[in-house]
Design a protein around this motif. Structure first.
Motif, short mmCIF file in Angstrom:
data_model
loop_
_atom_site.label_atom_id
_atom_site.label_comp_id
_atom_site.label_asym_id
_atom_site.label_seq_id
_atom_site.Cartn_x
_atom_site.Cartn_y
_atom_site.Cartn_z
N SER A 40 6.80 14.55 -18.21
CA SER A 40 7.98 15.17 -17.60
C SER A 40 8.05 16.66 -17.87
O SER A 40 9.09 17.29 -17.60
CB SER A 40 9.25 14.51 -18.18
N GLU A 41 6.91 17.23 -18.38
CA GLU A 41 6.84 18.66 -18.71
C GLU A 41 7.97 19.08 -19.64
O GLU A 41 8.59 20.11 -19.48
CB GLU A 41 6.83 19.50 -17.43
N TRP A 42 8.27 18.18 -20.63
CA TRP A 42 9.23 18.44 -21.69
C TRP A 42 10.66 18.68 -21.17
O TRP A 42 11.45 19.35 -21.82
CB TRP A 42 8.79 19.60 -22.58
N ASN A 43 10.97 18.11 -20.02
CA ASN A 43 12.34 18.16 -19.51
C ASN A 43 13.05 16.89 -19.96
O ASN A 43 12.66 15.78 -19.60
CB ASN A 43 12.35 18.27 -17.98
N VAL A 44 14.08 17.06 -20.77
CA VAL A 44 14.73 15.92 -21.39
C VAL A 44 15.46 15.06 -20.35
O VAL A 44 15.43 13.83 -20.42
CB VAL A 44 15.72 16.40 -22.48
N GLN A 45 16.10 15.68 -19.39
CA GLN A 45 16.83 14.91 -18.39
C GLN A 45 15.90 14.02 -17.58
O GLN A 45 16.18 12.84 -17.34
CB GLN A 45 17.60 15.85 -17.47
N ILE A 46 14.78 14.57 -17.15
CA ILE A 46 13.84 13.76 -16.37
C ILE A 46 13.25 12.66 -17.22
O ILE A 46 13.08 11.52 -16.77
CB ILE A 46 12.73 14.68 -15.79
N ALA A 47 12.96 12.95 -18.50
CA ALA A 47 12.40 11.93 -19.37
C ALA A 47 13.39 10.80 -19.62
O ALA A 47 13.01 9.62 -19.63
CB ALA A 47 11.96 12.57 -20.69
N ILE A 48 14.67 11.14 -19.83
CA ILE A 48 15.69 10.11 -20.03
C ILE A 48 15.85 9.27 -18.77
O ILE A 48 15.99 8.03 -18.84
CB ILE A 48 17.02 10.76 -20.45
N SER A 49 15.83 9.90 -17.61
CA SER A 49 15.93 9.14 -16.35
C SER A 49 14.75 8.20 -16.20
O SER A 49 14.91 7.04 -15.77
CB SER A 49 15.99 10.12 -15.17
N LYS A 50 13.54 8.65 -16.54
CA LYS A 50 12.38 7.77 -16.47
C LYS A 50 12.49 6.61 -17.45
O LYS A 50 12.08 5.49 -17.16
CB LYS A 50 11.11 8.57 -16.75
N PHE A 51 13.06 6.88 -18.64
CA PHE A 51 13.17 5.83 -19.64
C PHE A 51 14.13 4.73 -19.20
O PHE A 51 13.86 3.54 -19.36
CB PHE A 51 13.64 6.43 -20.97
N PHE A 52 15.28 5.11 -18.62
CA PHE A 52 16.28 4.12 -18.24
C PHE A 52 16.00 3.49 -16.88
O PHE A 52 16.24 2.30 -16.69
CB PHE A 52 17.68 4.76 -18.22
N ASP A 53 15.54 4.29 -15.92
CA ASP A 53 15.36 3.80 -14.56
C ASP A 53 13.92 3.43 -14.24
O ASP A 53 13.65 2.91 -13.15
CB ASP A 53 15.84 4.86 -13.56
N GLY A 54 12.99 3.69 -15.13
CA GLY A 54 11.59 3.42 -14.84
C GLY A 54 10.93 4.62 -14.18
O GLY A 54 11.57 5.42 -13.48
N GLU A 55 9.64 4.72 -14.36
CA GLU A 55 8.91 5.85 -13.79
C GLU A 55 8.55 5.55 -12.35
O GLU A 55 7.90 4.56 -12.04
CB GLU A 55 7.64 6.13 -14.61
N GLY A 56 9.00 6.38 -11.48
CA GLY A 56 8.63 6.30 -10.07
C GLY A 56 7.82 7.52 -9.71
O GLY A 56 7.02 8.03 -10.51
N PRO A 57 7.98 8.00 -8.53
CA PRO A 57 7.29 9.25 -8.15
C PRO A 57 7.76 10.38 -9.05
O PRO A 57 8.93 10.48 -9.40
CB PRO A 57 7.73 9.46 -6.69
N ASP A 58 6.81 11.20 -9.44
CA ASP A 58 7.11 12.32 -10.35
C ASP A 58 7.98 13.34 -9.63
O ASP A 58 7.57 13.91 -8.62
CB ASP A 58 5.81 12.97 -10.80
N PRO A 59 9.21 13.58 -10.16
CA PRO A 59 10.08 14.55 -9.46
C PRO A 59 9.54 15.96 -9.50
O PRO A 59 9.80 16.75 -8.60
CB PRO A 59 11.41 14.43 -10.22
N LEU A 60 8.76 16.30 -10.51
CA LEU A 60 8.21 17.65 -10.57
C LEU A 60 7.16 17.86 -9.49
O LEU A 60 7.09 18.93 -8.85
CB LEU A 60 7.61 17.90 -11.95
N VAL A 61 6.33 16.82 -9.31
CA VAL A 61 5.31 16.95 -8.26
C VAL A 61 5.96 17.06 -6.90
O VAL A 61 5.56 17.86 -6.05
CB VAL A 61 4.35 15.74 -8.33
N GLU A 62 7.00 16.22 -6.68
CA GLU A 62 7.69 16.30 -5.38
C GLU A 62 8.36 17.66 -5.22
O GLU A 62 8.38 18.22 -4.14
CB GLU A 62 8.73 15.20 -5.31
N ALA A 63 8.92 18.17 -6.33
CA ALA A 63 9.56 19.49 -6.23
C ALA A 63 8.55 20.58 -5.90
O ALA A 63 8.81 21.48 -5.10
CB ALA A 63 10.28 19.81 -7.52
N ARG A 64 7.37 20.49 -6.52
CA ARG A 64 6.35 21.51 -6.23
C ARG A 64 5.87 21.42 -4.78
O ARG A 64 5.66 22.44 -4.12
CB ARG A 64 5.18 21.32 -7.18
#
Length: 511
Positions: A40-64
């Protein structure tokens, strides 16, 4: 040395801060947390979302990828840096991602239920049956196609949404009675349970949570849902969930409702519930406003007890600090208020003591003045009595009959011994009244003063003799009240004594 220790040594200060925040929310080990934070490139919010909701498509990659495309010319999006080094900034960002928890309009407990007349009910019975069939059909389609109820809730008129509340066949009750019915039905279905549901309405629960600065855990159940019973038994009533709810350190209040009831249905619409069973955490958010209540956690659908506890802990941990500040502020205000009340009470007590002392001094001064005035009055009266008595003696001495001469053969010779030891020797005419003898004794000193001026009887003065004449052998008291002349009482002569009249003896004789 383990790989986790090597990884911790290689982390920068910002990465260590992000790791500590992530571990505080998720309680995950560093060996599992570091890889997820790196992805999650050390972003705590994205990491917490992945932990609770499961890892789906990487939001950073989609953002880029979205950034590589040219932005629409009509939109002016505001970009925000996803990385920050300040722990409080992360908390403030999480706190801002909250939904308001609005209050709802509930039915009064004493509101009567309208029942149409029997004739009108019979006339509209076919339409009522058709309406019930249509509602049942829509409910069946809603189960088969879950997106239809959500679409209907968004597009339908609020009045039509409210009309659905009375199609369940349950008797509408007031908020408190509805909560009591929910608790009773919950106990009947799941037997004894250790969850302390609040026995009041949703709005009252919000008020209590806001007043006591506690978290409100809202549980909404739908009996028509197939997973409700298993979720309650396996998840909600799990020992770890119950222990977390009943832990006083977490400050949790629990309110539950059945969506077949009007109030719970309105709560579900207000919270935009799309999946049952549903639970939410509502808390006062002072960063929004002084009275705002916001939803800081949602638990939708079937979750394991560990997931429920983790989400509850995350919601409580991330919002505990603002509540602690308010509690500390209230404690300081209460301490200041108590100190002021104690000071005011001490001042009032001191003032009351001073007032009592001043009153006692005034009463003592008034009593002293009354005594002085009474003494002065008695002294003035005594002086006046003495003046009047001296004037009366002079006047009475001038009005006494002269002593009879030697030519009066039957004159009465009387010898009177005064208390001072002096003797009065005098002759009286036989027909002289006894009062004349008493007056002679009383005015004897005035009779000795030949140069005494003439005077008149004092006005308003009533003379009373303070002595009585007594014959010693045998003892005979010659009282003025008996009347008579000197010859009749004493005879041709006699020796008498002057006895002062004691006031106590007079009072005893009167009694």
């Amino acid at each position: 040395m383990s790989s986790s220790e090597l990884d911790l040594d290689r982390l920068s200060d910002s990465e260590r801060t992000a790791l500590e925040m992530y571990m505080a929310v998720t309680s995950q080990e560093p060996a599992e947390a570091i890889p997820l934070l790196r992805r999650s490139e050390w972003n705590v919010q994205i990491a917490i979302s992945k932990f609770f909701d499961g890892e789906g498509p990487d939001p950073l990659v989609e953002a880029r990828s979205a950034m590589d495309q040219p932005p629409p010319p009509q939109q002016n999006r505001r970009t925000q840096n996803l990385m920050t080094d300040d722990f409080t900034e992360h908390l403030s960002q999480i706190a801002r991602v909250t939904d308001p928890a609005p209050r709802i309009g509930t039915q009064s407990a004493d509101q009567p239920t309208y029942r149409p007349p029997l004739i009108i009910a019979l006339l509209f019975m076919p339409f009522n049956l058709v309406y019930r069939l249509l509602c049942s059909s829509f409910r069946l389609f809603g189960r088969l196609f879950p997106f239809l109820p959500r679409l209907f809730n968004r597009t339908a008129n609020p009045a039509l949404q409210g009309a659905r509340q009375n199609t369940t066949g349950r008797r509408p009750l007031g908020p408190k009675d509805t909560a009591a019915r929910f608790i009773r039905e919950f106990e009947e279905e799941y037997e004894s349970h250790p969850i302390p549901f609040l026995e009041n309405g949703y709005n009252m629960a919000l008020e209590k949570a806001h007043r006591d600065l506690k978290f409100l855990f809202v549980v909404l159940l739908s009996p028509e849902h197939d997973d409700t019973s298993s979720w309650v038994r396996d998840t909600l009533l799990a020992p770890e969930v119950v222990e977390f709810i009943n832990d006083p350190r977490n400050n949790l209040l629990v309110w539950g409702g059945n969506v077949r009831d009007s109030e719970a249905y309105q709560v579900a619409n207000s919270l935009r519930v799309t999946k049952f069973p549903f639970a939410a955490v509502v808390v006062h958010t002072p960063n929004v406003s002084s009275t705002a209540m916001s939803v800081v956690g949602r638990i939708a659908g079937v979750n394991s007890p560990a997931e429920v506890v983790t989400k509850l802990r995350a919601a409580v941990t991330s919002n505990q600090e603002p509540l602690e500040r308010i509690r500390s502020s209230r404690a300081e205000q209460q301490a200041s208020r108590s100190l002021r009340e104690e000071q005011d009470s001490a001042y009032e007590r001191s003032l009351a003591i001073d007032r009592e002392r001043a009153r006692q001094r005034r009463e003592a001064e008034a009593e002293r003045q009354r005594e002085e005035e009474a003494a002065a009055g008695r002294q003035a009266a005594e002086e006046r009595r003495r003046r009047d008595l001296a004037q009366w003696k002079l006047w009475r001495a001038q009005s006494l009959r002269a002593e009879p001469g030697p030519d009066v053969q039957d004159a009465v010779r009387v010898s009177v011994r005064l208390p001072s030891g002096e003797r009065i020797m005098r002759k009286f005419a036989p027909d002289t009244a006894m009062e004349e003898l008493y007056a002679t004794v009383e005015c004897w000193e005035a009779l000795q003063d030949a140069d005494a001026p003439a005077t008149k009887e004092p006005e308003g003065f009533v003379h009373q003799y303070t002595f009585q004449l007594v014959s010693p052998m045998p003892r005979v008291v010659y009282s003025l009240d008996d009347g008579g002349s000197i010859r009749e009482k004493i005879g041709r002569g006699g020796n008498l004594l002057v006895e002062p009249i004691d006031d106590d003896e007079d009072n005893a004789s009167e009694v």
